[in-house]
Design a protein around this motif. Sequence first.
Motif, PDB file in Angstrom:
ATOM      1  N   VAL A 173       0.838  -1.200   0.000  1.00 46.42           N
ATOM      2  CA  VAL A 173       0.000   0.000   0.000  1.00 46.42           C
ATOM      3  C   VAL A 173       0.869   1.245   0.000  1.00 46.42           C
ATOM      4  CG1 VAL A 173      -1.780   1.255   1.283  1.00 46.42           C
ATOM      5  CG2 VAL A 173      -1.820  -1.247   1.196  1.00 46.42           C
ATOM      6  N   TYR A 174       0.573   2.144  -0.948  1.00 51.36           N
ATOM      7  CA  TYR A 174       1.289   3.407  -1.092  1.00 51.36           C
ATOM      8  C   TYR A 174       0.436   4.606  -0.707  1.00 51.36           C
ATOM      9  CZ  TYR A 174       4.538   0.753  -4.018  1.00 51.36           C
ATOM     10  OH  TYR A 174       5.450  -0.167  -4.480  1.00 51.36           O
ATOM     11  N   GLY A 175      -0.882   4.444  -0.662  1.00 54.17           N
ATOM     12  CA  GLY A 175      -1.803   5.566  -0.450  1.00 54.17           C
ATOM     13  C   GLY A 175      -1.591   6.266   0.876  1.00 54.17           C
ATOM     14  N   PRO A 176      -1.324   7.573   0.843  1.00 55.66           N
ATOM     15  CA  PRO A 176      -1.067   8.316   2.083  1.00 55.66           C
ATOM     16  C   PRO A 176      -2.220   8.262   3.082  1.00 55.66           C
ATOM     17  CG  PRO A 176      -0.598   9.687   0.157  1.00 55.66           C
ATOM     18  CD  PRO A 176      -1.203   8.421  -0.336  1.00 55.66           C
ATOM     19  N   ALA A 177      -3.468   8.269   2.587  1.00 53.38           N
ATOM     20  CA  ALA A 177      -4.621   8.239   3.497  1.00 53.38           C
ATOM     21  C   ALA A 177      -4.651   6.938   4.294  1.00 53.38           C
ATOM     22  CB  ALA A 177      -5.920   8.409   2.720  1.00 53.38           C
ATOM     23  N   VAL A 178      -4.350   5.823   3.637  1.00 52.75           N
ATOM     24  CA  VAL A 178      -4.338   4.526   4.325  1.00 52.75           C
ATOM     25  C   VAL A 178      -3.127   4.444   5.246  1.00 52.75           C
ATOM     26  CG1 VAL A 178      -4.261   2.026   4.030  1.00 52.75           C
ATOM     27  CG2 VAL A 178      -5.567   3.421   2.430  1.00 52.75           C
ATOM     28  N   LEU A 179      -1.957   4.851   4.764  1.00 57.45           N
ATOM     29  CA  LEU A 179      -0.737   4.789   5.573  1.00 57.45           C
ATOM     30  C   LEU A 179      -0.860   5.628   6.833  1.00 57.45           C
ATOM     31  CD1 LEU A 179       1.935   4.933   2.739  1.00 57.45           C
ATOM     32  CD2 LEU A 179       1.202   2.930   4.055  1.00 57.45           C
ATOM     33  N   LYS A 180      -1.517   6.780   6.727  1.00 56.27           N
ATOM     34  CA  LYS A 180      -1.731   7.636   7.898  1.00 56.27           C
ATOM     35  C   LYS A 180      -2.578   6.919   8.945  1.00 56.27           C
ATOM     36  CE  LYS A 180      -4.351  11.736   8.967  1.00 56.27           C
ATOM     37  NZ  LYS A 180      -5.174  12.781   8.366  1.00 56.27           N
ATOM     38  N   ARG A 181      -3.609   6.194   8.494  1.00 54.12           N
ATOM     39  CA  ARG A 181      -4.513   5.512   9.416  1.00 54.12           C
ATOM     40  C   ARG A 181      -3.957   4.204   9.970  1.00 54.12           C
ATOM     41  NH1 ARG A 181      -6.998   8.857   6.397  1.00 54.12           N
ATOM     42  NH2 ARG A 181      -8.879   9.928   7.061  1.00 54.12           N
ATOM     43  N   CYS A 182      -3.017   3.606   9.259  1.00 56.69           N
ATOM     44  CA  CYS A 182      -2.452   2.354   9.790  1.00 56.69           C
ATOM     45  C   CYS A 182      -1.257   2.633  10.690  1.00 56.69           C
ATOM     46  CB  CYS A 182      -2.093   1.372   8.671  1.00 56.69           C
ATOM     47  SG  CYS A 182      -0.567   1.706   7.807  1.00 56.69           S
ATOM     48  N   ALA A 183      -0.773   3.881  10.706  1.00 63.32           N
ATOM     49  CA  ALA A 183       0.297   4.317  11.610  1.00 63.32           C
ATOM     50  C   ALA A 183       1.479   3.356  11.625  1.00 63.32           C
ATOM     51  CB  ALA A 183      -0.258   4.525  13.015  1.00 63.32           C
ATOM     52  N   GLY A 184       1.904   2.927  10.437  1.00 65.88           N
ATOM     53  CA  GLY A 184       3.084   2.070  10.344  1.00 65.88           C
ATOM     54  C   GLY A 184       2.865   0.624  10.745  1.00 65.88           C
ATOM     55  N   ARG A 185       1.616   0.234  11.038  1.00 69.48           N
ATOM     56  CA  ARG A 185       1.339  -1.150  11.437  1.00 69.48           C
ATOM     57  C   ARG A 185       1.128  -2.014  10.209  1.00 69.48           C
ATOM     58  NH1 ARG A 185      -3.714  -0.138  15.203  1.00 69.48           N
ATOM     59  NH2 ARG A 185      -4.116   1.221  13.461  1.00 69.48           N
ATOM     60  N   GLY A 186       2.174  -2.370   9.544  1.00 69.13           N
ATOM     61  CA  GLY A 186       2.062  -3.289   8.422  1.00 69.13           C
ATOM     62  C   GLY A 186       2.228  -4.718   8.917  1.00 69.13           C
ATOM     63  N   PHE A 187       2.204  -5.647   8.003  1.00 74.77           N
ATOM     64  CA  PHE A 187       2.357  -7.049   8.369  1.00 74.77           C
ATOM     65  C   PHE A 187       3.700  -7.590   7.920  1.00 74.77           C
ATOM     66  CE2 PHE A 187      -2.279  -6.424   8.280  1.00 74.77           C
ATOM     67  CZ  PHE A 187      -2.517  -6.690   9.611  1.00 74.77           C
ATOM     68  N   GLY A 188       4.733  -6.741   7.942  1.00 75.74           N
ATOM     69  CA  GLY A 188       6.088  -7.190   7.636  1.00 75.74           C
ATOM     70  C   GLY A 188       6.308  -7.378   6.147  1.00 75.74           C
ATOM     71  N   THR A 189       6.627  -8.600   5.784  1.00 78.85           N
ATOM     72  CA  THR A 189       6.956  -8.911   4.397  1.00 78.85           C
ATOM     73  C   THR A 189       5.720  -9.354   3.627  1.00 78.85           C
ATOM     74  OG1 THR A 189       7.373 -11.242   4.853  1.00 78.85           O
ATOM     75  CG2 THR A 189       9.237  -9.725   5.134  1.00 78.85           C
TER      76      THR A 189
END
Length: 143
Positions: free
Chosen positions: A85-101
């Motif tokens: 995911v590259y979208g700034p709106a989504v990245l702002k709301r997930c606050a860096g909580r990705g699922f790693g790889t």
Amino acid sequence: MSGPPEPVWLVAANVVLWRRYGEQGQELRPGTKAYRGGAKVYVVDTYPGTGHRQLTTVGHGRHTGHWITIDTGTRHLHTFRAQLVYGPAVLKRCAGRGFGTREEAEVLAALLERVAREERHAHHGAPHQDGCRCHECLSVTPG
């Protein structure tokens, strides 16, 4: 001045077009209260202690079209997949909580797909009515 946020691996899914509702699941409702049927959402958090029955999702709200973050029942989602995911709106709301790889996101997506299917099957124990348009009945291909 900082550049755009770093992309993260999340699990994307779609909201079911129709869900069973009411006593013994004999009524049908489109989508969910917060999302339209078919809407794409991103899973930004899970609750492993609940057996992954609830997820925190980010998507466009049903009524306003604005981005919302809300807890959603896993049974109301389908077609889970890993997505960078590259979208700034989504990245702002997930606050860096990705699922790693990518591999970790794919494993989680497969698990959530299985949990969602089991939850849809188990939530309303009553048989489906004739002509049912819920996700499970629409997904069955005539064979």
